[in-house]
Scaffold this active site. Sequence first.
Site, short mmCIF file in Angstrom:
data_model
loop_
_atom_site.label_atom_id
_atom_site.label_comp_id
_atom_site.label_asym_id
_atom_site.label_seq_id
_atom_site.Cartn_x
_atom_site.Cartn_y
_atom_site.Cartn_z
N SER A 112 -26.89 -11.50 -56.04
CA SER A 112 -26.52 -10.14 -56.43
C SER A 112 -25.74 -10.08 -57.74
O SER A 112 -26.22 -10.55 -58.76
CB SER A 112 -25.73 -9.51 -55.30
OG SER A 112 -25.74 -8.12 -55.42
N LYS A 125 -30.50 -13.01 -49.21
CA LYS A 125 -30.27 -11.84 -48.37
C LYS A 125 -31.43 -11.75 -47.39
O LYS A 125 -32.59 -11.77 -47.79
CB LYS A 125 -30.23 -10.56 -49.23
CG LYS A 125 -29.00 -10.45 -50.13
CD LYS A 125 -29.01 -9.13 -50.92
CE LYS A 125 -27.69 -8.93 -51.66
NZ LYS A 125 -27.63 -7.64 -52.39
N ASP A 278 -29.48 -7.97 -58.77
CA ASP A 278 -30.61 -7.64 -57.90
C ASP A 278 -30.91 -6.15 -57.84
O ASP A 278 -31.68 -5.69 -57.00
CB ASP A 278 -30.39 -8.20 -56.49
CG ASP A 278 -29.16 -7.60 -55.82
OD1 ASP A 278 -28.22 -7.20 -56.54
OD2 ASP A 278 -29.13 -7.53 -54.58
N GLU A 362 -20.26 3.05 -52.05
CA GLU A 362 -19.10 2.17 -52.04
C GLU A 362 -18.47 2.19 -53.43
O GLU A 362 -19.17 2.37 -54.44
CB GLU A 362 -19.53 0.73 -51.74
CG GLU A 362 -20.08 0.54 -50.35
CD GLU A 362 -20.27 -0.93 -50.02
OE1 GLU A 362 -19.55 -1.42 -49.15
OE2 GLU A 362 -21.12 -1.59 -50.64
C1 VG1 Z 1 -18.65 -6.75 -52.49
C2 VG1 Z 1 -18.29 -5.28 -52.53
C3 VG1 Z 1 -19.03 -4.54 -51.42
C4 VG1 Z 1 -20.55 -4.79 -51.55
C5 VG1 Z 1 -20.82 -6.28 -51.56
C6 VG1 Z 1 -22.29 -6.61 -51.79
O1 VG1 Z 1 -18.22 -7.30 -51.26
O2 VG1 Z 1 -16.92 -5.08 -52.42
O3 VG1 Z 1 -18.72 -3.18 -51.50
O4 VG1 Z 1 -21.23 -4.20 -50.48
O5 VG1 Z 1 -20.06 -6.90 -52.60
O6 VG1 Z 1 -22.73 -6.11 -53.03
P1 VG1 Z 1 -16.85 -8.10 -51.09
O7 VG1 Z 1 -16.83 -8.54 -49.66
O8 VG1 Z 1 -16.86 -9.18 -52.10
O9 VG1 Z 1 -15.77 -7.11 -51.39
V1 VG1 Z 1 -24.13 -6.77 -53.74
O10 VG1 Z 1 -24.43 -5.97 -55.12
O11 VG1 Z 1 -24.12 -8.19 -53.23
O12 VG1 Z 1 -25.36 -6.52 -52.70
CO CO Z 2 -26.39 -6.43 -55.79
#
Ligand code: VG1
Ligand code: CO
Length: 539
Positions: A112, A125, A278, A362
């Site tokens: 991502s 994923k 992504d 988010e």
């Molecule tokens: C981060 C963000 C969260 C988001 C996740 C995946 O997670 O804070 O809001 O859903 O990334 O985003 P974390 O646990 O590091 O706070 V992505 O663009 O991977 O799909």
């Molecule tokens: Co992403």
Amino acid sequence: MLKIVSTTPYTDQKMGTAGLRRKSKVVVQPNYVENFLQSIFNTIGNVKGQTYIVGGDGRFYNDVAIQKLIKMAAANGIGKLIIGQNGFLSTPASSNLILKNKTDGGFVLSASHNPGGPNGDFGIKYATASGGQAPSSVSDAIYKNTLSIKEYKIMDVPDIDLSKLGTQKLGDMTIEIIDPVKDYVEMMEGIFDFAAIKKLFESGFTMRYDAMNAVTGPYAIRIFEEILGAKKGSVVNFRPLPDFGGLHPDPNLVYAKDLVATMYADNAPDFGAANDGDGDRNMILGKKFFVTPSDSLAVLTDNYQLIPAYKNGIYGVAKSAATSTAVCRVAEAHNLPFYSVPTGWKYFVNLMDSKRITFCGEESFGTGSSHIREKDGIWAVLFWLNIIAATGKSVEEITMEHWKKYGRSYYMRFDFEGISTEVADKLMADLEQKLPSLAGKTYGAHTVKVAAPFVYNDPVDGSSTKNGLVIDFTQGEKITFRLSGTGSSGATLRVYIERLENHKFKEDPKQMLAGLFDAAMEIAEIENRTGKHQADVNT
Ligand code: VG1
Ligand code: CO
């Protein structure tokens, strides 16, 4: 041709907020990918004859991992794989294909928004038939399997050619290679007023779209330049590169700095946007103007009636708990059901499936709707373009009017990176202990009303999730603490701070939140415990 390989378990294959994410150096170890994938197949159980979508964001090791996945799928008896040409699919395009083809699930090979390359990160994923990433109950079961796995199945065959569109066979399994962009474009045409956006560009409206050398480039070129008529050259960094050209494909003010510089220059285009590795995240900018993701969700929700697919009504709206309360005020004004969930898109899936919500978002640059079960970067960009086309107003005008109507939630996220896991866990545990004692205490101009962990009870499946610690103040200010679940080493402490202002709209967010930031530092003893007196990344 079938090979059964004996293997040893890995103890570190737990999925976080969004799939498995690790350093590329870890993932390239012999059998690492195979162990994880076989554990997924084992957990699903009877995969015989099932169909899956497969793609990735083109980062380093995609080409290797996808061949392993294909050969293992065939060896495990999977009936069919639908694969994006050359192994490319954005996360939203994959979710769409899962739903459209009613497949049993899908795989996106991506870490991502994390950087790529041999020294960057790799990830996987895994989505279920819902079109969304596996819920915790499923990912926990997969993790358990990774701890005891003894062997995996793989076909001993040469690599598959992923460049030719059409159908081929690998043993009994059918492989269909498809255009990764086509179905996605059709879906977007069915949601937004493309004719109106086309007219907007015809009238001389200018845009800069930064694809960050990641997967959205081909989607953005097709949609914005070829179909909607944005000037050639509007989309930059459009070639997906294995190391993203050294860029960190995380669309925010820190990492999309070229785009930000362009949008803050005197001859800035009318509109600016970027997506992540992504393609599920988005950043929205106007001329010398930045829209926070929390505000973006609120503005989109307030304007749903301008969009063809939503004009007859939406079910409701949801945000992650750490996202600002801007959208809550819109939901109230429109009388829409509203939900607050833990961080991670998978928590929205049940709400969408049960028609409780249509929009969700988010603070981490993620916005989306129930057209799929992932957040969708290009969808958010098109939504903004559609609003601009329908109202004739600029990004700044739209947002300013929004604040005048609803007030402005000054909001920022402060990330303290590279903390040792022990220190971070202890900080959170001690803070949780201390929460009840905070009520009534005053920090500068801010008095604590109540402090407690955030607990979400899913109204659909009854599961309960604890995620983050929240301090609410008497004037509606809010500080949330949580640990990241997407990192690939050490721990990242995220501190989310917001404060509502009903009259002053043009202040500097950092200044507006300075008092609350100091309170957060003091309450969680951040400097003492981490040695940091400021955050590493402010967004
Ligand atoms: C981060 C963000 C969260 C988001 C996740 C995946 O997670 O804070 O809001 O859903 O990334 O985003 P974390 O646990 O590091 O706070 V992505 O663009 O991977 O799909
Ligand atoms: Co992403």
